[in-house]
Design a protein around this motif. Structure first.
Motif, PDB file in Angstrom:
ATOM      1  N   THR A   6      34.582  -6.399  12.857  1.00 57.74           N
ATOM      2  CA  THR A   6      33.309  -7.012  12.516  1.00 57.74           C
ATOM      3  C   THR A   6      32.287  -6.765  13.606  1.00 57.74           C
ATOM      4  O   THR A   6      31.133  -6.476  13.334  1.00 57.74           O
ATOM      5  CB  THR A   6      33.478  -8.516  12.311  1.00 57.74           C
ATOM      6  N   SER A   7      32.754  -6.874  14.869  1.00 58.42           N
ATOM      7  CA  SER A   7      31.776  -6.684  15.932  1.00 58.42           C
ATOM      8  C   SER A   7      31.233  -5.258  15.901  1.00 58.42           C
ATOM      9  O   SER A   7      30.064  -5.029  16.128  1.00 58.42           O
ATOM     10  CB  SER A   7      32.374  -6.982  17.307  1.00 58.42           C
ATOM     11  N   GLY A  10      28.698  -4.953  13.332  1.00 65.24           N
ATOM     12  CA  GLY A  10      27.444  -5.576  13.751  1.00 65.24           C
ATOM     13  C   GLY A  10      26.685  -4.682  14.706  1.00 65.24           C
ATOM     14  O   GLY A  10      25.468  -4.633  14.689  1.00 65.24           O
ATOM     15  N   ALA A  11      27.431  -3.970  15.561  1.00 70.03           N
ATOM     16  CA  ALA A  11      26.747  -3.197  16.587  1.00 70.03           C
ATOM     17  C   ALA A  11      26.228  -1.873  16.038  1.00 70.03           C
ATOM     18  O   ALA A  11      25.384  -1.233  16.632  1.00 70.03           O
ATOM     19  CB  ALA A  11      27.692  -2.931  17.749  1.00 70.03           C
ATOM     20  N   LEU A  14      22.460  -1.224  15.524  1.00 67.40           N
ATOM     21  CA  LEU A  14      21.766  -1.331  16.796  1.00 67.40           C
ATOM     22  C   LEU A  14      21.988  -0.082  17.615  1.00 67.40           C
ATOM     23  O   LEU A  14      21.079   0.469  18.218  1.00 67.40           O
ATOM     24  CB  LEU A  14      22.265  -2.530  17.582  1.00 67.40           C
ATOM     25  N   SER A  92      17.162  -8.047  28.253  1.00 68.83           N
ATOM     26  CA  SER A  92      16.209  -8.011  27.143  1.00 68.83           C
ATOM     27  C   SER A  92      14.919  -8.742  27.498  1.00 68.83           C
ATOM     28  O   SER A  92      14.206  -9.213  26.629  1.00 68.83           O
ATOM     29  CB  SER A  92      16.852  -8.635  25.894  1.00 68.83           C
TER      30      SER A  92
ATOM     31  N   LEU B 139      26.721  -8.177  22.058  1.00 71.43           N
ATOM     32  CA  LEU B 139      26.491  -7.185  21.013  1.00 71.43           C
ATOM     33  C   LEU B 139      25.069  -6.648  21.046  1.00 71.43           C
ATOM     34  O   LEU B 139      24.718  -5.768  20.270  1.00 71.43           O
ATOM     35  CB  LEU B 139      26.758  -7.808  19.644  1.00 71.43           C
ATOM     36  N   LEU B 141      22.391  -8.295  20.192  1.00 70.77           N
ATOM     37  CA  LEU B 141      21.703  -8.701  18.959  1.00 70.77           C
ATOM     38  C   LEU B 141      20.679  -9.810  19.179  1.00 70.77           C
ATOM     39  O   LEU B 141      20.169 -10.372  18.212  1.00 70.77           O
ATOM     40  CB  LEU B 141      22.720  -9.167  17.917  1.00 70.77           C
TER      41      LEU B 141
ATOM     42  N   TRP C  23      35.679 -14.712  14.096  1.00 66.80           N
ATOM     43  CA  TRP C  23      34.663 -14.229  15.014  1.00 66.80           C
ATOM     44  C   TRP C  23      33.634 -15.305  15.353  1.00 66.80           C
ATOM     45  O   TRP C  23      33.288 -15.510  16.537  1.00 66.80           O
ATOM     46  CB  TRP C  23      34.003 -13.011  14.386  1.00 66.80           C
TER      47      TRP C  23
END
Lengths: 439, 282, 295
Positions: A6-7, A10-11, A14, A92, B139, B141, C23
Motif C-alpha cells: 500500500t505504501s 501511495g508513493a 508522487l 517541505s 511517504l 504526502l 497501515w
C-alpha cells in the motif's frame, strides 16, 4: 506485506511527480538563467503585517529576476512555528523562513537550516552594517545561518490624552511609578469596576508571551528568568528577590489596586480603542496604530532599566543554487530603501545601522524610544537554546494561574512558593536538555 | 400509537403545544447560524452596535468581496470537497465489500477480523494521529489530498453498519439461488448485494462525506501550505491571526456554510432513511 | 461454487481493507504504544528507551493534569446535557411524526452536526463575546451583569460544553428517533391499557427499551467529547496579545508537546492515557447499562 504494498502504491504518483520536477529543473538550468522568467519564491511568515514588505522587496529584485513572483504565506506566529516543526524535518518548508534565532537554534543544531553562502555571511559580518550583537545572534558555532530581518524591541506606549486628564505630564520613570500612574489612570464605572485599565499587563492568553512580558518587568528589577553561566549552561534565576517583587506588582495591580483584570480588553487592540492608558510592546504597534487608529494621541518612552531585543532572521532550509534567490531576497530586504520603508510602513525595527532613519523618526516621533537610547540602557534577549519555548510556555501557564489567585495578595510566602515551584519545573526542562548549570 | 382513531380535542391541543415547543427549540438551534449569516452582511458600525441586532440594518456585500479577494477561500473549499468525495468513495467501497463478507461468510478467522475492526473503532483517531502523521511524512504526502486521505480511508462504523444491514435484509437463500444458477461471487456482490444496499450506502456516504468535510485536527497537521489547506483549517488560521474583523470572518464562514446547508437539506431524506433502516438496535 | 473459490473471493475482498487497516490503524496504534516508552524529539535519529518515565512525568505535570480535568469536564458535561435532552426531543418529534413539520425538526436539530466546525464556532464566539455578544445583551434585559464568558476559566469551559452539545445533539436525536420507531407498538398499547399516560410510558417503556441505543450514543458522545480540540482552538484560543483564556484540552496539550516542545514520546504517552481513559469509560458504560437492565 500488505502494508508495504500500500505504501508503494501511495508513493507511486508522487515519485513520478518528483521525477517530472527534477526533469523540469534540469531543463530550466539547461536554458540558463536568462530564461528563468517565472521564478517563484515562497516565504513563510509568522507576521501577517509583513506581507506588503515582502512584496516590495520582491519588486526591488525585479532587475535581477525579471519574472519573480513572491508568494508570502503568513499565519499566526504560534501556528507558523508549529508548521516549521512539521515541515522542516520532511524538507517541505518554504524557500525562505522567518524565525527568531532562539527558535531556529534547534533546527540549526539538527542541520535542517543551512548555512548562508559566503556573500551573505560577509554581508552580515560587515561591521559597518550590523551591531556585534546582531552578528553574534545570526551565527551558531561561528557560522552564519541567518540574515537579519528586524528586531522586536519593547518600550512603553502611553495615551497622552489620558495622561493629561490624570494630570500626568511625564511618562513613569521607575516600576513603582508605573503602579502609581496606573492607579491614577484607571477609569471606573459607578460601581467602581475598572472600565479602562491603567496599565494593561499581559495576564492571559496561552503561550510564551506572558512569560516574555514578565521577563521584561523582571529585568527592570535587575533580574532574569534564566542566565547563562561560565560553563555555557544555564541557571534558573527568577525565584529571587527580583522575581518576588515583579510577581507581587502584578498581583497587587490585579487584586489590590484593581487597575487591570485578566478579562479586560488588552494589548494593542485595547490601546487603539482607548480601553487602556499604557502598555509595554514592540515598535510594530506604531505602524498598527497608524492603520487602525490614526487619530490616537500617544507617545512612547524608554523602560526604566532596559528592554528586550528579539531579533528575527531570514533562514533557508536549502543550500547551493537552490537557495541563491532566497539569499538575494534576504540581502535585498536589508537595502537602505527597504529598511527605511519597513520602519515607516510596518513599524518593525530594521537592523541596518548605517542607514539614516531620521526622516521617519521626525515624521513619527514615537520611534524615538526605540532608536535613541542612553549608553547605559540595557538589553536582553531570549536565550538561543532548544527548549526555550517549553520553558516560557510552562512558566506562562503558572503565571496566568498566579495572576488570577487573589490569595496571593499581600502574601509573599505564597508568591515565593509559586516562583520556587515554577523554577523547579524550569530546572527539570533544562536538565532534560542537558543545559542545567551545576549549582 | 392510536393511529386510525380520530384524535380527541385534547390530543390535538397537546400536539399543537408540542409543535410550538419544538419550533421554538429548533429556531434556537438555528439561531447561531442565522446570526452568523446576518453578520456577514453587516457594515462595521452595524456590527459594533449595542444591543446587537439579528438582521443587518443596511446589508452590504463588502465583507464578502474582501474575503474572496484576501483569501483563497474557493481553493480551500475545493480542497475540502475533493478530500471529502474521495474519502467517501474509499469508505463506501471498503465498507460494502468488508461488511458483506463479514456478514455472509462464517469462519473463526473472520470473527477475529470483525473483532479487530470493532476494537479499533473505539480507539479515537487523535490517539494515533501523530504516528500516522510521521507515516504520511515519510511517504512525502504532506500538503496533498493523498496525505489527507490516509487518515480517512476506512470507517469501522461503516463496516459495522453494512454488516448489520446485510444480515437483516439479504436472505441467504437469495445468494444461494444465484450460486446455483452459476453466478460468481463478485457478480453476486455487484449485481445483487450492492443494489439492495443502496439505502444504507447512501446514509453511510452522507456520514462519511461530512466526517471528512468537518475534519480539523488531521488537516491542521498534514497541511502546512496555504494552497493545501482545507476550508476548516484555512478559516481557523484566518480567524486567529489575520483579523478580528467580525464582518469578514462571518462572510468567510457564510460562504462555507451555505453550500453545506443546501447539500445537507437535499440529502437529509436519504440520510435519515438510511440510518433508520440500518438496524442499529443490534 | 467450490470452497476454494469462495475463499479466494473472501481473500480478494478483504485483503485491501485489511491492508489499509494495518497501515492506517494497527501500525500507528502500535507505534503510539512504542513511542510512549521512548524519547524522541522529531529531528534526532535516535530514540532512547525510557521505560515508563514519560508516564511518571505525566502524573505530576500540571499542564497535562489541567488538560485531563478540562477534557473530562467537557466530555461529561456534553454527555449529561445531550443524552436526556436528545431522548426527550426524539420522543416529542416521534409523537409528531404525522406533522408536516417533522422534516423541519430533523433538519434544524441535525444541521449543527454537519456544518463545518470552525464557522459554527465563530458564530458562538460572537454570541459569547463580552462586549458585543447577544448573550450578554439578552442577560442584561433580565438585569444580569455582563459576563466575560470566554475569559473566565470556569465559564469558558461551560461555553465549550454548550458548543459541543449543540453539535452533538442532532446525531443523538436521530439515533434515538430511529430507536423509538423500531420499538414494538404493542408495549405502548399494553401500557395504555394499564392506565399509563404518555409521560409514564416515556419513562417506563421508552427509556428502558432504548437502553442499547443509549449505550451506543453515550459511548459515541463521550469519546467525541474526549477528543475535543477544534472547538477549543477556535472558541478559546489565544490570538497574540488579545486576551483570552486558553482552555487546555488533551489533544491540544498533546499536539503542543509533540510539535512545539518536540517531545513526541511524551505526547505519545498522553495519547496512551487518552486511549486508556476511553477504553475504561466504554467498559464502565457497558457494565452499568447491563447491570441496570438486570435490576
Amino acid at each position: 506485506m500488505g502494508n508495504n504494498d500500500t505504501s508503494r502504491l501511495g508513493a507511486g504518483p508522487l515519485g513520478r511527480r518528483t521525477v517530472l520536477a527534477l526533469a523540469a529543473t534540469a531543463f530550466g538550468m539547461a536554458l540558463g538563467s536568462a530564461a528563468a522568467q517565472a521564478q517563484t519564491l515562497t516565504v513563510w511568515s509568522g507576521y501577517p503585517e509583513m506581507v506588503p514588505f515582502y512584496q516590495r522587496v520582491g519588486e526591488s529584485l525585479k532587475g535581477k529576476y525579471p519574472g519573480l513572483q513572491v508568494k508570502v504565506e503568513a499565519i499566526p506566529l504560534r501556528e507558523h512555528e508549529k508548521r516549521l516543526a512539521l515541515a522542516l524535518p520532511s524538507n517541505s518548508a518554504a524557500d525562505v523562513i522567518e524565525l527568531a534565532n532562539s527558535t531556529a537554534q534547534r533546527y540549526i543544531e539538527a542541520g535542517l537550516i543551512k548555512t548562508a553562502p559566503a556573500d551573505a555571511a560577509a554581508f552580515v559580518n560587515n561591521a559597518a552594517y550590523f551591531d556585534p550583537f546582531i552578528q553574534k545572534t545570526a551565527a551558531v558555532g561561528g557560522k552564519v545561518y541567518g540574515v537579519p530581518l528586524f528586531r522586536g524591541q519593547g518600550a512603553l506606549f502611553y495615551n497622552t490624552d489620558k495622561f493629561a486628564k490624570a494630570g500626568l505630564a511625564e511618562p513613569p520613570k521607575t516600576l513603582a511609578d508605573y503602579t502609581e500612574y496606573a492607579k491614577k489612570l484607571t477609569e471606573r464605572n459607578a460601581q467602581g469596576v475598572a472600565t479602562v485599565s491603567g496599565w494593561s499587563m499581559r495576564l492571559s492568553g496561552g503561550g510564551a508571551g506572558i512569560a516574555e512580558k514578565f521577563w521584561i518587568n523582571l529585568f527592570q528589577n535587575g533580574g532574569n528568568l534564566i542566565e547563562e553561566q561560565a560553563d555555557g549552561k544555564w541557571a534558573t534565576t527568577y525565584a529571587s528577590e527580583a522575581g518576588r517583587k515583579t510577581l507581587r506588582q502584578y498581583i497587587d495591580n490585579v487584586h489590590v489596586h484593581k487597575v487591570v483584570t485578566p478579562e479586560m480588553p488588552a494589548d494593542a487592540d485595547a490601546f487603539q480603542r482607548e480601553q487602556t492608558a499604557m502598555f509595554i510592546r514592540e515598535s510594530w504597534v506604531i505602524g498598527d496604530i497608524a492603520q487602525k487608529a490614526p487619530n490616537l494621541k500617544f507617545s512612547t518612552a524608554l523602560l526604566p532599566r532596559g528592554t528586550i531585543v528579539a531579533p528575527v532572521f531570514f533562514y533557508s532550509p536549502n543550500e547551493g543554487d537552490k537557495a541563491r534567490l532566497a539569499w538575494d531576497f534576504a540581502i535585498a530586504a536589508n537595502s537602505p530603501e527597504n529598511a527605511v520603508w519597513l520602519l515607516d510602513n510596518v513599524g518593525w525595527l530594521p537592523n541596518r545601522k548605517d542607514v539614516d532613519y531620521s526622516a521617519v523618526v521626525a515624521k513619527k516621533p514615537a520611534f524615538k524610544a526605540f532608536v535613541n537610547y542612553p549608553k547605559d540602557y540595557a538589553f536582553f534577549t531570549l536565550p538561543a537554546i532548544a527548549p526555550v519555548e517549553e520553558v516560557l510556555t510552562r512558566l506562562a501557564a503558572r503565571l496566568t494561574k498566579a495572576f488570577g489567585d487573589a490569595s496571593l495578595a499581600g502574601n509573599d510566602a505564597g508568591i515565593d512558593a509559586v516562583l520556587k515551584e515554577a523554577a523547579a519545573e524550569t530546572d527539570t526542562i533544562l536538565r532534560r536538555a542537558g543545559l542545567l548549570a551545576s549549582k | 400509537m392510536s393511529e386510525g382513531l380520530r384524535p380527541t380535542r385534547r390530543q390535538i391541543i397537546v400536539g399543537r403545544l408540542i409543535d410550538a415547543g419544538l419550533i421554538l427549540f429548533c429556531l434556537a438551534m438555528l439561531l447561531p447560524l442565522v446570526l452568523l449569516v446576518s453578520n456577514a452582511f453587516k457594515t462595521p458600525p452595524d456590527i459594533l452596535r449595542w444591543p446587537p441586532a439579528i438582521l443587518p440594518r443596511d446589508p452590504t456585500l463588502d465583507n464578502m468581496r474582501a474575503v474572496l479577494a484576501d483569501t483563497p477561500l474557493l481553493r480551500w473549499m475545493w480542497n475540502s470537497v475533493l478530500f471529502a468525495l474521495l474519502s467517501t468513495a474509499a469508505i463506501l467501497t471498503t465498507s460494502a465489500v468488508t461488511g458483506y463478507v463479514l456478514a455472509k461468510f462464517r469462519s473463526r478467522v473472520l470473527n477475529v477480523v470483525f473483532a479487530i475492526i470493532l476494537a479499533t473503532a473505539i480507539v479515537p483517531f487523535e490517539v494515533y494521529m501523530i504516528p500516522l502523521f510521521f507515516n504520511v511524512q515519510k511517504l512525502g504526502l504532506l500538503n496533498s489530498t493523498a496525505g489527507l486521505l490516509v487518515g480517512y480511508l476506512v470507517m469501522s462504523f461503516g463496516i459495522f453498519l453494512i454488516r448489520q444491514n446485510v444480515i437483516a435484509s439479504i436472505p441467504d437463500e437469495l445468494l444461494e439461488a444465484a450460486r446455483v444458477d452459476g453466478a460468481g461471487e463478485w457478480w453476486i456482490f455487484w449485481r445483487i448485494v450492492v443494489p439492495l444496499l443502496r439505502g444504507p450506502l447512501g446514509a453511510l456516504g452522507v456520514l462519511a462525506f461530512f466526517q471528512a468535510w468537518t475534519a480539523f485536527a488531521w488537516p491542521l497537521i498534514v497541511t502546512t501550505t496555504k494552497e493545501s489547506y482545507t476550508v476548516e483549517v484555512g478559516l481557523a488560521l484566518f480567524q486567529t491571526g489575520f483579523t478580528v474583523d467580525l464582518g469578514r470572518l462571518s462572510a468567510a464562514a457564510t460562504v462555507v456554510l451555505v453550500p453545506t446547508i443546501i447539500v445537507f437539506s437535499l440529502l437529509r431524506r436519504n440520510f435519515v432513511q438510511g440510518v433508520a433502516t440500518s438496524g442499529l438496535k443490534d | 461454487m467450490t470452497a476454494r473459490g469462495r475463499w479466494s473471493f473472501i481473500l480478494a475482498a478483504l485483503l485491501p481493507t485489511l491492508a489499509i487497516y494495518a497501515w492506517v490503524r494497527l501500525y500507528p496504534i502500535g507505534d503510539v504504544l512504542y513511542l510512549s516508552l521512548h524519547e524522541w524529539n522529531i529531528i534526532a535519529k535516535v530514540r532512547p528507551f525510557v521505560g515508563l518515565e514519560n508516564f511518571v512525568e505525566l502524573s505530576t505535570d500540571p499542564l497535562f493534569l489541567e488538560a485531563l480535568r478540562n477534557t473530562a469536564i467537557i466530555a461529561f458535561g456534553v454527555l449529561l446535557v445531550t443524552i436526556p435532552l436528545a431522548m426527550v426531543l426524539a420522543a416529542l418529534i416521534h409523537a409528531r411524526t404525522a406533522s408536516r413539520l417533522s422534516g423541519f425538526y430533523e433538519t434544524a436539530i441535525f444541521l449543527p452536526h454537519v456544518v463545518s466546525l470552525v464557522p459554527a464556532a465563530m458564530a458562538w464566539k460572537w454570541i459569547f463575546d463580552a462586549r458585543l455578544g447577544p448573550l450578554n445583551a439578552i442577560l442584561s434585559v433580565f438585569g444580569v451583569q455582563p459576563k466575560a464568558w470566554l475569559f473566565d476559566p470556569v465559564l469558558s469551559i461551560l461555553c465549550i460544553v454548550v458548543l459541543c452539545a449543540w453539535q452533538a445533539l442532532g446525531f443523538a436525536v436521530l439515533i434515538f428517533l430511529v430507536g423509538i420507531k423500531n420499538l414494538p407498538v404493542s408495549l405502548y398499547e399494553a401500557a395504555k391499557l394499564d392506565g399509563a399516560g404518555p409521560v409514564q410510558s416515556f419513562f417506563y417503556v421508552t427509556v428502558p427499551l432504548l437502553k442499547p441505543i443509549t449505550l451506543y450514543v453515550s459511548v459515541v458522545t463521550l469519546v467525541a467529547g474526549f477528543n475535543v480540540y477544534g472547538q477549543a482552538f477556535v472558541l478559546a484560543s489565544d490570538a497574540q496579545g488579545a486576551p483570552g483564556n486558553l482552555v487546555r484540552v488533551l489533544v491540544l496539550d498533546m499536539l503542543e508537546n509533540a510539535f512545539r516542545n518536540y517531545r513526541v514520546g511524551y505526547a505519545a504517552a498522553e495519547a496512551v492515557v487518552l486511549l486508556v481513559v476511553v477504553l475504561v469509560l466504554t467498559a464502565i458504560q457497558f457494565g452499568a447499562l447491563r447491570e441496570r437492565g438486570r435490576a
